[in-house]
Design a protein around this motif. Structure first.
Motif, PDB file in Angstrom:
ATOM      1  N   SER A  44      -3.270  22.666  11.155  1.00  0.00           N
ATOM      2  CA  SER A  44      -2.118  22.055  11.898  1.00  0.00           C
ATOM      3  C   SER A  44      -1.743  22.768  13.044  1.00  0.00           C
ATOM      4  N   CYS A  45      -1.637  22.288  14.143  1.00  0.00           N
ATOM      5  CA  CYS A  45      -1.145  23.152  15.254  1.00  0.00           C
ATOM      6  C   CYS A  45       0.330  23.267  14.936  1.00  0.00           C
ATOM      7  N   PRO A  46       1.206  24.412  15.771  1.00  0.00           N
ATOM      8  CA  PRO A  46       2.527  24.477  15.772  1.00  0.00           C
ATOM      9  C   PRO A  46       3.338  23.383  16.258  1.00  0.00           C
ATOM     10  N   GLY A  47       2.810  22.852  17.328  1.00  0.00           N
ATOM     11  CA  GLY A  47       3.399  21.698  17.983  1.00  0.00           C
ATOM     12  C   GLY A  47       3.945  22.486  19.313  1.00  0.00           C
ATOM     13  N   CYS A  48       4.031  22.022  20.265  1.00  0.00           N
ATOM     14  CA  CYS A  48       4.730  22.536  21.472  1.00  0.00           C
ATOM     15  C   CYS A  48       5.141  21.511  22.604  1.00  0.00           C
ATOM     16  N   GLY A  49       5.651  21.928  23.623  1.00  0.00           N
ATOM     17  CA  GLY A  49       6.234  20.831  24.626  1.00  0.00           C
ATOM     18  C   GLY A  49       5.314  19.865  24.943  1.00  0.00           C
ATOM     19  N   ARG A  50       3.860  20.088  24.524  1.00  0.00           N
ATOM     20  CA  ARG A  50       2.961  18.736  24.764  1.00  0.00           C
ATOM     21  C   ARG A  50       3.193  17.772  23.609  1.00  0.00           C
ATOM     22  N   THR A  51       3.775  17.971  22.618  1.00  0.00           N
ATOM     23  CA  THR A  51       3.850  17.203  21.524  1.00  0.00           C
ATOM     24  C   THR A  51       4.620  16.067  21.847  1.00  0.00           C
ATOM     25  N   LEU A  52       4.126  14.792  21.633  1.00  0.00           N
ATOM     26  CA  LEU A  52       4.801  13.583  21.793  1.00  0.00           C
ATOM     27  C   LEU A  52       5.262  12.742  20.360  1.00  0.00           C
ATOM     28  N   TYR A  53       5.074  13.314  19.407  1.00  0.00           N
ATOM     29  CA  TYR A  53       5.462  12.843  18.103  1.00  0.00           C
ATOM     30  C   TYR A  53       6.102  13.827  16.966  1.00  0.00           C
ATOM     31  N   ASN A  54       6.441  13.130  16.026  1.00  0.00           N
ATOM     32  CA  ASN A  54       7.209  13.864  14.858  1.00  0.00           C
ATOM     33  C   ASN A  54       5.857  14.812  14.118  1.00  0.00           C
ATOM     34  N   LEU A  55       5.422  15.917  14.513  1.00  0.00           N
ATOM     35  CA  LEU A  55       4.428  16.365  14.127  1.00  0.00           C
ATOM     36  C   LEU A  55       4.445  16.899  12.725  1.00  0.00           C
ATOM     37  N   GLN A  56       5.837  17.432  12.406  1.00  0.00           N
ATOM     38  CA  GLN A  56       6.040  18.069  11.216  1.00  0.00           C
ATOM     39  C   GLN A  56       6.158  17.235  10.052  1.00  0.00           C
ATOM     40  N   LYS A  57       6.808  15.952  10.222  1.00  0.00           N
ATOM     41  CA  LYS A  57       6.675  15.054   9.480  1.00  0.00           C
ATOM     42  C   LYS A  57       5.385  14.090   9.033  1.00  0.00           C
ATOM     43  N   SER A  58       4.429  14.124  10.128  1.00  0.00           N
ATOM     44  CA  SER A  58       3.186  13.675   9.862  1.00  0.00           C
ATOM     45  C   SER A  58       2.451  14.558   8.927  1.00  0.00           C
ATOM     46  N   VAL A  59       2.464  15.891   9.197  1.00  0.00           N
ATOM     47  CA  VAL A  59       1.723  16.858   8.519  1.00  0.00           C
ATOM     48  C   VAL A  59       2.103  16.579   6.780  1.00  0.00           C
ATOM     49  N   GLU A  60       3.633  16.556   6.610  1.00  0.00           N
ATOM     50  CA  GLU A  60       3.960  16.360   5.262  1.00  0.00           C
ATOM     51  C   GLU A  60       3.464  14.987   4.820  1.00  0.00           C
ATOM     52  N   ASP A  61       3.507  14.042   5.552  1.00  0.00           N
ATOM     53  CA  ASP A  61       2.861  12.792   5.044  1.00  0.00           C
ATOM     54  C   ASP A  61       1.508  12.788   4.846  1.00  0.00           C
ATOM     55  N   VAL A  62       0.774  13.348   5.636  1.00  0.00           N
ATOM     56  CA  VAL A  62      -0.949  13.697   5.257  1.00  0.00           C
ATOM     57  C   VAL A  62      -1.065  14.212   4.358  1.00  0.00           C
ATOM     58  N   LYS A  63      -0.427  15.518   4.323  1.00  0.00           N
ATOM     59  CA  LYS A  63      -0.716  16.375   3.059  1.00  0.00           C
ATOM     60  C   LYS A  63      -0.235  15.488   1.643  1.00  0.00           C
ATOM     61  N   LYS A  64       0.705  14.845   1.595  1.00  0.00           N
ATOM     62  CA  LYS A  64       1.124  14.366   0.438  1.00  0.00           C
ATOM     63  C   LYS A  64       0.079  13.062   0.119  1.00  0.00           C
ATOM     64  N   ALA A  65      -0.324  12.524   0.940  1.00  0.00           N
ATOM     65  CA  ALA A  65      -1.524  11.289   0.523  1.00  0.00           C
ATOM     66  C   ALA A  65      -2.531  11.873   0.323  1.00  0.00           C
ATOM     67  N   THR A  66      -3.393  13.239   0.861  1.00  0.00           N
ATOM     68  CA  THR A  66      -4.645  13.593   0.437  1.00  0.00           C
ATOM     69  C   THR A  66      -4.622  14.774  -0.393  1.00  0.00           C
ATOM     70  N   ALA A  67      -3.496  15.284  -1.034  1.00  0.00           N
ATOM     71  CA  ALA A  67      -3.526  16.437  -1.918  1.00  0.00           C
ATOM     72  C   ALA A  67      -4.531  16.249  -3.007  1.00  0.00           C
ATOM     73  N   HIS A  68      -5.259  15.237  -3.261  1.00  0.00           N
ATOM     74  CA  HIS A  68      -6.283  15.174  -4.301  1.00  0.00           C
ATOM     75  C   HIS A  68      -7.517  15.380  -3.753  1.00  0.00           C
ATOM     76  N   LEU A  69      -7.679  15.511  -2.481  1.00  0.00           N
ATOM     77  CA  LEU A  69      -9.040  15.545  -1.736  1.00  0.00           C
ATOM     78  C   LEU A  69      -9.705  17.133  -1.741  1.00  0.00           C
ATOM     79  N   LYS A  70      -9.983  17.668  -2.748  1.00  0.00           N
ATOM     80  CA  LYS A  70     -10.455  19.128  -2.749  1.00  0.00           C
ATOM     81  C   LYS A  70     -11.718  19.151  -1.925  1.00  0.00           C
ATOM     82  N   GLY A  71     -11.552  20.189  -1.300  1.00  0.00           N
ATOM     83  CA  GLY A  71     -12.807  20.530  -0.311  1.00  0.00           C
ATOM     84  C   GLY A  71     -12.808  19.874   0.877  1.00  0.00           C
ATOM     85  N   VAL A  72     -11.996  18.754   1.431  1.00  0.00           N
ATOM     86  CA  VAL A  72     -12.081  18.269   2.578  1.00  0.00           C
ATOM     87  C   VAL A  72     -11.027  19.118   3.427  1.00  0.00           C
TER      88      VAL A  72
END
Ligand code: SF4
Length: 440
Positions: A351-379
């Motif tokens: 995941s990128c750090p985000g910058c002035g080009r980011t137009l959404y809540n990147l940090q929250k999305s990373v957390e949400d995606v991580k939580k939902a996909t934590a079981h997907l080893k190797g992906v």
């Protein structure tokens, strides 16, 4: 053989040669938010940032950067500012008269090589006129088509791209240049920088190097990936400036960056004093914080793991005198083995750090995606901040989650768009369904 190390001034600082390693970060504010950007610059500078980069995707942002710079200088803050330019030579040329340093990504500077040359001529003459330094920032995920056709999307391709632009700078008698060859894959990143350094040594001319593991993610794994890549190289004497790239508050990048630089200085001193490279297995750590511990361990074991000199390792550790449990030790080992790409026990997140080009809540999305996909080893899943650079920079991710702005997300299977304009609150679930259906 007499090798010449290039060094030069950026503002009051010297970069390259035998100067201290500089630590940098990048604002994740909109550059047009003058007040917010000034505040973030002040925060990261108070934490110890030597250089601060801001995104300048257009001439409007270059003008905002000029305003930010003048406010900071008015407050007596002289930290050099770096303009981050991707696609537009026009913007790079404008930024050369404003920022102390301009970062360009030549992979998308111009489609036609001949056109790139004439644009580059104007850009360099502006840099000479204003005493502006340049970083040629080659990224594994966005090597130009021409280079990829010639050398593949490989460390060698990255090195060859850097050499081409290095030659173009030398032909124009312009030496205030730093090179970076970032990748989110630590093996690719380390190999690319090593290749470039050995080529520069052969040519007897060493340009300053900026180090970073790009799109390293966040939390423990982001820190460990960064430490593995950066420390391996710093311990070999490669690197003049660093950035720990985290999908977090930029202040955290400086804290982690300082820890890596300090730890590597200790490792190099010990190696020098002992006149050999210390065997670090069975180390006993007593750290002041979890962060200090994971960075310290990563710096110690990085090259041994990356270079396959060891397959596994043992250590004992305590934080402020309290011993770590077996589970905590095993978690650190799993994360470090994965950061060095030796053993995969979890999904891999880019995941990128985000910058002035980011137009959404990147940090929250990373957390949400991580939580939902934590079981997907190797992906490998990439979560990127903008639709303009994100898809190109995802490198070899299996799936991508890229914010479009306006509460919408585009989902990718590798580089192919699978769903566009998905509402943010439905996107994680849809991503999961796509992955699950592929597995079936
Ligand atoms: S991919 Fe991320 S860091 Fe790169 S330009 Fe887009 S938002 Fe900024």
């Amino acid at each position: 053989m007499s090798v010449k190390k290039i060094s030069f001034k950026i503002g009051d600082l010297t970069i390259g040669g035998d100067s201290p390693i500089l630590i940098q970060t990048m604002c994740n504010t909109s550059t047009n938010d003058i007040e917010g950007s000034v505040k973030q610059c002040e925060d990261v500078i108070a934490q110890g940032a030597d250089l601060v980069r801001l995104t300048t995707q257009g001439v409007r942002e270059v003008n905002s950067l000029a305003e930010i710079k003048s406010i900071l200088r008015g407050k007596g803050i002289n930290t050099p500012l770096v303009a981050d330019v991707h696609f537009s030579s026009k913007v790079a040329i404008a930024a050369a008269s404003v920022a102390e340093k301009v970062r360009i990504n030549p992979g998308n500077f111009a489609k036609e090589h001949s056109q790139a040359l004439s644009e580059f001529d104007i850009f360099i003459s502006e840099c000479k006129k204003y005493g502006t330094a340049v970083r040629i920032g080659i990224n594994h995920g966005s090597l130009g088509e021409r280079i990829t056709n010639l050398y593949g999307n490989t460390p060698k391709g990255m090195m060859m791209a850097a050499l081409e632009w290095m030659d173009m700078c030398i032909e124009r008698d312009f030496y205030n240049v730093v090179f970076s060859l970032k990748a989110s894959n630590t093996v690719v990143m380390v190999e690319a920088y090593r290749l470039l350094m050995s080529e520069m040594v052969k040519r007897e001319l060493i340009f300053p190097i900026h180090l970073g593991v790009t799109e390293a993610g966040c939390g423990d794994t982001g820190r460990m990936k960064s430490a593995v890549g950066i420390a391996t190289l710093l311990n070999e004497g490669i690197g003049d400036t660093i950035r720990v790239s985290l999908t977090e508050d930029p202040v955290n990048e400086i804290i982690a960056g300082k820890m890596i630089v300090e730890k590597c200085a200790k490792i190099r001193t010990e190696n020098r004093l002992n006149n050999y490279v210390k065997c670090v297995d069975n180390q006993i750590y007593n750290a002041n914080s979890w962060e200090e511990l994971i960075i310290s361990i990563s710096c110690d074991y990085s090259s041994l793991l990356l270079d396959k000199k060891i397959d596994d390792f043992k250590f004992k550790a305590s934080i402020n005198g309290k011993e770590l449990s077996e589970k905590e030790i095993n978690d650190i080992k799993d994360d470090l083995l994965q950061a060095a790409r030796r053993r995969f026990t979890k999904p891999e997140y880019i995941s990128c750090p985000g910058c002035g080009r980011t137009l959404y809540n990147l940090q929250k999305s990373v957390e949400d995606v991580k939580k939902a996909t934590a079981h997907l080893k190797g992906v490998t899943i990439a979560i990127m901040g903008c639709i303009v650079n994100g898809p190109g920079e995802m490198a070899d991710a299996d799936y991508g989650y890229v914010g479009e702005g306006g509460g919408k997300v585009t989902l990718y299977r590798q580089k192919e768009v699978v769903a566009r304009s998905v509402p943010e609150d439905e996107a994680v679930e849809m991503l999961l369904k796509i992955i699950e259906s592929d597995k079936k």
